[in-house]
Enzyme design. Structure first.
Site, mmCIF file in Angstrom:
data_model
loop_
_atom_site.group_PDB
_atom_site.id
_atom_site.type_symbol
_atom_site.label_atom_id
_atom_site.label_comp_id
_atom_site.label_asym_id
_atom_site.label_seq_id
_atom_site.Cartn_x
_atom_site.Cartn_y
_atom_site.Cartn_z
ATOM 1 N N GLY A 355 38.123 42.338 45.564
ATOM 2 C CA GLY A 355 38.893 40.953 45.063
ATOM 3 C C GLY A 355 39.913 41.455 43.923
ATOM 4 N N PRO A 356 40.662 40.320 43.697
ATOM 5 C CA PRO A 356 41.609 40.685 42.486
ATOM 6 C C PRO A 356 41.017 41.118 41.174
ATOM 7 C CG PRO A 356 41.723 38.230 43.352
ATOM 8 C CD PRO A 356 40.371 39.181 44.055
ATOM 9 N N PRO A 357 42.283 41.780 40.355
ATOM 10 C CA PRO A 357 41.772 42.493 39.136
ATOM 11 C C PRO A 357 41.106 41.359 38.278
ATOM 12 C CG PRO A 357 44.046 42.966 39.816
ATOM 13 C CD PRO A 357 43.589 41.968 40.643
ATOM 14 N N GLY A 358 40.094 41.692 37.415
ATOM 15 C CA GLY A 358 39.699 40.856 36.376
ATOM 16 C C GLY A 358 38.594 39.813 36.900
ATOM 17 N N GLY A 360 35.343 40.488 37.680
ATOM 18 C CA GLY A 360 34.112 40.962 37.391
ATOM 19 C C GLY A 360 33.524 41.933 38.390
ATOM 20 N N LYS A 361 34.061 42.813 39.191
ATOM 21 C CA LYS A 361 33.617 43.398 40.024
ATOM 22 C C LYS A 361 32.868 44.634 39.651
ATOM 23 C CE LYS A 361 37.448 44.510 41.926
ATOM 24 N NZ LYS A 361 38.231 43.430 41.090
ATOM 25 N N THR A 362 33.381 45.293 38.307
ATOM 26 C CA THR A 362 32.644 46.301 37.922
ATOM 27 C C THR A 362 31.477 45.813 36.924
ATOM 28 O OG1 THR A 362 34.731 47.379 37.732
ATOM 29 C CG2 THR A 362 32.901 48.322 36.326
ATOM 30 N N SER A 677 51.386 29.884 57.463
ATOM 31 C CA SER A 677 50.757 28.524 57.364
ATOM 32 C C SER A 677 51.621 27.459 56.666
ATOM 33 C CB SER A 677 49.558 28.875 56.040
ATOM 34 O OG SER A 677 50.217 29.397 54.908
ATOM 35 N N LYS A 720 44.193 27.414 47.825
ATOM 36 C CA LYS A 720 45.340 26.163 47.712
ATOM 37 C C LYS A 720 44.783 24.955 47.577
ATOM 38 C CE LYS A 720 47.290 28.584 51.925
ATOM 39 N NZ LYS A 720 47.661 28.705 53.277
#
Length: 790
Positions: A355-358, A360-362, A677, A720
């Site tokens: 997922g994108p940075p920031g 909460g993955k870590t 799209s 979106k």
């Protein structure tokens, strides 16, 4: 001389190696093998005997004719002694001879010979002068040795040059060829000078060796002194009984190995290394290398450890307390933990949080470790380009060490931690140092990682109980074989509402605590927090939001320190620009009115969804289609498909496309845009332009189109729709096949926006422009040239 001249010119030949043979001298000849027949003839002393030099050091019984030189010396026996390893002869060397036609009878060699005496070309005075000079050279050499005086005493009693050469040649380094050369020289003068050259070379060689030895000894003495001081210090400490018991315990590797849980085969290797360590001693070149290796073996956790049962309710509670939102992600994690609880063999698992940075993955990995009650380890892989960072260096290299996996297992002290492999998508691929991504294949493969072999450890190690969690921002840069070994959990961007709750419940209290502030000293209202999120951040995660709150906390700290601890810093909306600077985020808003040819589309970005305006106009020209706005190839193709579809669907007799140019523009021209799209938005913009009908400004749409007029599904629907809600959109057209994705959309969005699913462009025209067209199957039965049905 006369007696020898009258003797029969045949003799028994004794091969001799390693000695200088010169006439009128005495020496010792060693026969290394006993031969009874030869021994009997020697004892009878009836035959002439010749000592003939060998070209090599072969056994006397193995000597062939080609192994013998041609010149030798007649000798007579003064003494014969049988010894354990042969026969020892004390002989007088008499005349030089030239041997010819040697033959063998068994192991005894015979040959014919001719006499050739020395040429005495030095008078007695010159002989004394040369002999004195030779003794002086020897005197210089003997000064380097402790027993030189005794050696000189013996030489001083020698007054014959040949005897001097024969005696001294046993103690200097000259080759067999050089020894034979001295025998072959006829001139006594030449022989003396040649031997003098050998002595001078020997002297130079000894002086050079002594210089080298002196330098080495200086270093060795320093090293010896340091070791002696250490030993003395150790003895003093032992005498004073300081730290004796603990030092003995710490250094007793044998006890540590025995007390460890190593498998038997690993213990055998450890004991072998310990034996090497003891043989090396503290001064050994490999002492520190072996000791470091033994320390690693002892400190690594071996064997299976008991893993406590998984409490799903506690895990769910921890995840909810530490992470707001991410319901789908947390549900997947709980399901994975449930499988681990039921299947005891599935103790080691591999997840990939993408997922994108920031987002909460870590921190999710840390929460999983807490929920499981396991040690948490984080290994940063970003920018690693060397395979040895994963698999370690071989111990043959200076400064070698284990790879990061084994290092962190040792640091954790357990073989079932939760290990977060952070930024796995940023590994450097390939190169002369190996491919670290390929090295991870063995680590992350459940079928292989129970025998993971680190190059430094060089012993299979079981990683099957480790819970691996990898994180990545993008899946595109991860090699397919590596991606195939992980279960992927996608983490999408946070919604504005999720960011608000994260900021209010987690980030703001953490920032206040980090800056020594209380909730009363730094007051941030909900309205101000929402303003910061929407206007002063532009991201998928919440790192930027945290930095903005930290900026406010620093301003509050300055005010409180200046005015006193009772001061209160209340953040107001109108103060944000002064404290935080200009707004970094500009979001398009729905317009009050859209002219004909303008339609609102929806776009996905890494930091959330946005609306975008599709603008179309026409002008006199030659039928050219102009596309601007930094559009990608796919989006350009969508525009051409839209025009072709429009020509095939609508009665356009009033427009001569050969005499008109169409221009399609998507604003924010510096921002690249691509993807399929926007297909229905482009089609609707052209239809609105040609028909002159306006599209509702509060209506937005997204969907891919085909030449058949079908509306195909798209990605990023959640983001979106969130962007549409923020922009004030009230109605959105989405592909029919994306209805299943609506369950991921927050209820607050679905309550504010009317969402209509469409299957074909006819549905789009009906909802956007109020135009009813027959279905495509009726269109091909007969041409449609009627008026628009409204």
């Amino acid at each position: 001389m006369t007696d020898l001249d009258n003797m029969k010119r045949e003799a028994m030949i004794i091969p001799v190696s390693g000695s200088v043979l010169l006439p009128d001298t005495s020496t010792m000849i060693q026969l290394t093998e006993k031969n009874e027949e030869r021994l009997m003839k020697l004892k009878e002393r009836a035959m002439t005997l010749i000592a003939l030099p060998q070209k090599n050091n072969k056994k006397q019984s193995d000597v062939k004719q080609e192994d013998l030189y041609s010149n030798g010396v007649i000798f007579t026996i003064n003494g014969l002694q049988e010894v354990e390893n042969g026969v020892r002869l004390i002989v007088n060397l008499r005349e030089r001879v030239s041997v010819k036609n040697p033959w063998f009878e068994g192991e005894i060699i015979y040959g014919e010979y001719d006499l050739f005496p020395d040429v005495i070309d030095l008078n007695e005075e010159n002989q004394k002068s040369i002999l004195t000079h030779l003794k002086q050279i020897v005197n210089d050499i003997s000064g380097y040795f402790t027993e030189g005086e005794q050696f000189l005493t013996t030489l001083n009693h020698i007054n014959d040059i040949n005897y001097f050469i024969v005696y001294l040649s046993r103690f200097i380094m000259i080759t067999q060829e050089e020894r034979y050369e001295l025998l072959s020289m006829d001139s006594l003068k030449e022989r003396s000078l040649r031997f003098m050259d050998h002595l001078l070379q020997q002297k130079e060689s000894i002086e050079l060796q002594l210089q080298i030895s002196e330098k080495y000894t200086e270093k060795a003495n320093k090293y010896y002194r340091e070791n002696m001081l250490r030993e003395q210090m150790k003895a003093i400490q032992e005498e004073l009984n300081e730290g004796r018991s603990s030092a003995r315990k710490d250094n007793d590797y044998r006890i540590k190995i025995e007390e460890s849980n190593m498998p038997d085969d690993v213990k055998d290797i450890a004991y072998e290394e310990l034996d090497k360590l003891n043989m090396q001693g503290t001064n050994g070149s490999e002492y520190s290398t072996i000791r470091n290796y033994l320390d690693l073996l002892i400190q690594l956790p071996w064997g299976k450890e008991e893993i406590r049962p998984i409490d799903l309710e506690a895990a769910r509670r921890i995840l909810n307390e530490q992470h707001y939102g991410l319901d789908k992600v947390k549900k997947r994690i709980i399901q994975h933990l449930a499988v681990m609880q039921l299947n005891k063999e599935k103790r080691g698992s591999i997840l990939l949080l993408a997922g994108p940075p920031g987002t909460g993955k870590t921190s999710l990995g840390k929460s999983i470790a807490e929920a499981l009650g396991r040690k948490y380890i984080r290994v940063s892989l970003g920018g690693i380009r060397d395979e040895a960072e994963i698999r370690g260096h071989r111990r043959t290299y200076i400064g070698s060490m284990p790879g990061r996996i084994i290092q962190n297992i040792r640091k954790a002290g357990t073989n079932h931690p939760v290990m977060v492999l952070d930024e796995v998508d940023k590994l450097m691929m390939g190169g002369y140092s190996g491919d670290p991504a390929s090295a991870l294949l063995e680590v992350l493969d459940p079928e292989q990682n129970n025998t993971f072999t680190d190059h430094y450890l060089d012993i299979p190690y079981d990683l099957s109980d480790v819970f691996f969690i990898a994180t990545a921002n993008s899946l595109d840069s991860i090699p397919v074989p590596l991606l195939d070994r992980m279960e992927v959990i996608n983490i999408s961007s946070y919604t504005t509402e999720e960011k608000f709750h994260i900021g209010k419940d987690h980030l703001l209290p953490a920032v206040q605590k980090a800056h020594g502030l209380t909730g009363e000293q730094l007051a941030v209202s909900d309205e101000v927090l929402r303003e910061i999120i929407s206007e002063y951040t532009s991201e998928a995660g919440v790192r930027g939001l945290k930095r903005r709150l930290e900026t406010l906390a620093r301003a509050a700290s300055e005010k409180i320190v200046s005015e006193g601890e009772n001061a209160v810093y209340t953040v107001k909306k109108e103060d944000l620009q002064e404290v935080l600077g200009r707004m970094v985020s500009h979001h398009d808003k729905a317009q009050a009115d859209n002219p004909a040819g303008v339609v609102t589309g929806l776009a996905w970005t890494p930091v959330g969804g946005e609306i975008l305006f599709i603008e179309a106009t026409n002008m006199p020209g030659n039928g050219e289609v102009i596309l601007t706005g930094k559009l990608g190839d796919v989006m350009k193709e969508s525009a051409r498909i839209s025009l072709s579809l429009l020509k095939s669907r609508l009665p356009l007799d009033a427009i001569n496309f050969k005499e008109r140019d169409l221009h399609i523009h998507v604003p924010s021209g510096a921002v690249p845009k691509d993807g399929p799209s926007a297909g229905i938005a482009l089609f609707t913009a052209l239809a609105s332009l040609i028909t002159g009908k306006k599209v509702d400004a509060a209506l937005a749409m997204t969907g891919e189109i085909t030449l058949r007029g079908a509306v195909l599904p798209i990605g990023g629907l959640k983001e979106k729709l969130l962007g549409a809600q923020r922009a004030g959109i009230k109605k959105v057209l989405i592909p029919k096949e994306n209805e299943i994705d609506l369950k991921e959309v927050p209820d607050e969005v679905k309550n504010e926006i009317t969402i209509i699913a469409v299957e074909t462009v006819e549905d789009v025209l009906r909802e956007a422009l109020g135009i009813s067209l027959p279905r495509i199957e009726n269109l091909f039965k007969q041409p449609f040239f009627g008026k628009f049905a409204v």
